[in-house]
Enzyme design. Structure first.
Site, PDB file in Angstrom:
ATOM      1  N   GLU A  58      43.376  37.234  50.810  1.00 44.96           N
ATOM      2  CA  GLU A  58      44.616  36.676  51.374  1.00 44.96           C
ATOM      3  C   GLU A  58      45.198  37.544  52.488  1.00 44.96           C
ATOM      4  O   GLU A  58      46.169  37.140  53.150  1.00 44.96           O
ATOM      5  CB  GLU A  58      45.662  36.507  50.268  1.00 44.96           C
ATOM      6  CG  GLU A  58      45.438  35.327  49.343  1.00 44.96           C
ATOM      7  CD  GLU A  58      44.275  35.493  48.389  1.00 44.96           C
ATOM      8  OE1 GLU A  58      44.094  36.602  47.867  1.00 44.96           O
ATOM      9  OE2 GLU A  58      43.523  34.514  48.176  1.00 44.96           O
ATOM     10  N   ILE A  82      35.814  46.002  45.022  1.00 46.53           N
ATOM     11  CA  ILE A  82      34.843  46.817  44.291  1.00 46.53           C
ATOM     12  C   ILE A  82      33.660  45.941  43.891  1.00 46.53           C
ATOM     13  O   ILE A  82      33.820  44.950  43.178  1.00 46.53           O
ATOM     14  CB  ILE A  82      35.510  47.453  43.052  1.00 46.53           C
ATOM     15  CG1 ILE A  82      36.675  48.344  43.492  1.00 46.53           C
ATOM     16  CG2 ILE A  82      34.480  48.266  42.257  1.00 46.53           C
ATOM     17  CD1 ILE A  82      37.478  48.939  42.351  1.00 46.53           C
ATOM     18  N   THR A  86      32.726  42.207  40.817  1.00 50.15           N
ATOM     19  CA  THR A  86      32.721  40.815  41.243  1.00 50.15           C
ATOM     20  C   THR A  86      31.396  40.394  41.851  1.00 50.15           C
ATOM     21  O   THR A  86      30.824  41.118  42.648  1.00 50.15           O
ATOM     22  CB  THR A  86      33.846  40.544  42.274  1.00 50.15           C
ATOM     23  OG1 THR A  86      33.726  39.208  42.735  1.00 50.15           O
ATOM     24  CG2 THR A  86      33.785  41.488  43.448  1.00 50.15           C
ATOM     25  N   HIS A  88      31.321  37.850  43.725  1.00 48.04           N
ATOM     26  CA  HIS A  88      31.619  37.347  45.075  1.00 48.04           C
ATOM     27  C   HIS A  88      32.160  38.458  45.987  1.00 48.04           C
ATOM     28  O   HIS A  88      32.846  38.204  46.961  1.00 48.04           O
ATOM     29  CB  HIS A  88      32.512  36.101  45.054  1.00 48.04           C
ATOM     30  CG  HIS A  88      33.855  36.274  44.426  1.00 48.04           C
ATOM     31  ND1 HIS A  88      34.180  35.793  43.189  1.00 48.04           N
ATOM     32  CD2 HIS A  88      34.979  36.859  44.872  1.00 48.04           C
ATOM     33  CE1 HIS A  88      35.431  36.079  42.909  1.00 48.04           C
ATOM     34  NE2 HIS A  88      35.946  36.728  43.906  1.00 48.04           N
ATOM     35  N   PHE A 113      42.133  47.864  59.740  1.00 49.59           N
ATOM     36  CA  PHE A 113      41.341  47.581  58.540  1.00 49.59           C
ATOM     37  C   PHE A 113      41.378  48.781  57.594  1.00 49.59           C
ATOM     38  O   PHE A 113      40.588  49.714  57.730  1.00 49.59           O
ATOM     39  CB  PHE A 113      39.902  47.269  58.960  1.00 49.59           C
ATOM     40  CG  PHE A 113      39.021  46.809  57.843  1.00 49.59           C
ATOM     41  CD1 PHE A 113      39.194  45.576  57.256  1.00 49.59           C
ATOM     42  CD2 PHE A 113      37.993  47.617  57.375  1.00 49.59           C
ATOM     43  CE1 PHE A 113      38.371  45.133  56.226  1.00 49.59           C
ATOM     44  CE2 PHE A 113      37.162  47.192  56.348  1.00 49.59           C
ATOM     45  CZ  PHE A 113      37.356  45.950  55.770  1.00 49.59           C
TER      46      PHE A 113
HETATM   47  N1  INI Z   1      40.245  40.900  45.529  1.00 49.46           N
HETATM   48  C1  INI Z   1      40.283  42.185  45.893  1.00 49.46           C
HETATM   49  O1  INI Z   1      41.130  42.574  46.688  1.00 49.46           O
HETATM   50  N2  INI Z   1      39.396  43.064  45.377  1.00 49.46           N
HETATM   51  C2  INI Z   1      38.432  42.700  44.481  1.00 49.46           C
HETATM   52  O2  INI Z   1      37.634  43.567  44.047  1.00 49.46           O
HETATM   53  C3  INI Z   1      38.380  41.338  44.080  1.00 49.46           C
HETATM   54  N3  INI Z   1      37.418  40.902  43.102  1.00 49.46           N
HETATM   55  O3  INI Z   1      36.811  41.749  42.432  1.00 49.46           O
HETATM   56  O4  INI Z   1      37.214  39.705  42.886  1.00 49.46           O
HETATM   57  C4  INI Z   1      39.312  40.433  44.633  1.00 49.46           C
HETATM   58  N4  INI Z   1      39.307  39.112  44.294  1.00 49.46           N
HETATM   59  C5  INI Z   1      40.414  38.240  44.526  1.00 49.46           C
HETATM   60  C6  INI Z   1      40.395  37.613  45.925  1.00 49.46           C
HETATM   61  O5  INI Z   1      40.732  38.583  46.903  1.00 49.46           O
HETATM   62  C7  INI Z   1      41.410  36.487  46.030  1.00 49.46           C
HETATM   63  O6  INI Z   1      42.698  36.969  45.743  1.00 49.46           O
HETATM   64  C8  INI Z   1      41.098  35.298  45.083  1.00 49.46           C
HETATM   65  O7  INI Z   1      39.760  34.889  45.222  1.00 49.46           O
HETATM   66  C9  INI Z   1      42.035  34.106  45.384  1.00 49.46           C
HETATM   67  O8  INI Z   1      41.812  33.610  46.686  1.00 49.46           O
END
Ligand code: INI
Length: 155
Positions: A58, A82, A86, A88, A113
């Site tokens: 976001e 990390i 995840t 994704h 960044f």
């Molecule tokens: N968001 C992060 O900032 N860091 C992460 O490691 C992470 N993992 O692990 O999934 C993560 N996921 C959430 C993503 O950024 C969004 O908030 C979510 O997909 C909703 O759009």
């Protein structure tokens, strides 16, 4: 020969920080390092606005919205993705990086960044103040340098 080189003298104007709540222990440490570095370069808290987003994915939209207001000399993005946590990872990290770059190119405002992309929690902690510096502080310095560099070029 004329060279443009941004220095670290205190620039005028306000600074925005976009910070992600995901991996908050890390991102709060990044924010602390970022504010500390800004303060030590003459930019106190009263010239800083912080926006919190759910995750790094976001960050670009809010960074762009903030940059578009014209109120900020720079927008600093702080997050932590990390890989170990995840599947994704590549999408979140890749899109966050691309979006931050796009926000800067689209607005002409330096959008920095400061999003950690690490293999594990240990690396993330090390890079947020524990052992290997603080990426939030690095991002603050990059913001100051870019603001001063663009000011020179635009003179
Ligand atoms: N968001 C992060 O900032 N860091 C992460 O490691 C992470 N993992 O692990 O999934 C993560 N996921 C959430 C993503 O950024 C969004 O908030 C979510 O997909 C909703 O759009």
């Amino acid at each position: 020969m004329n060279q443009y080189i941004g220095d670290f003298s205190p620039p005028a104007g306000r600074f925005a920080i976009v910070a992600s709540r995901f991996n908050a222990m890390v991102t709060e440490a990044l924010l602390s390092g970022c504010r500390d570095a800004l303060a030590r370069h003459g930019i106190a808290d009263d010239r800083i606005d912080v926006a919190w987003v759910p995750g790094s994915f976001e960050i670009p939209l809010v960074a762009r919205k903030l940059a578009e207001t014209g109120r900020y000399a720079a927008v600093i993005c702080l997050g932590c993705v990390i890989r170990g946590e995840t599947s994704h990872y590549d999408h979140v990290a890749g899109q966050a990086a691309a979006g931050v770059m796009q926000a800067g190119l689209a607005t002409g405002v330096p959008v920095i960044f400061g999003i950690l992309t690490t293999e594990n929690v240990e690396q993330a902690l090390n890079r947020s103040g524990l052992k290997s510096g603080n990426k939030g502080a690095d991002a603050a310095l990059a913001a100051i340098e870019m603001v001063n560099l663009l000011a020179q070029i635009e003179q």
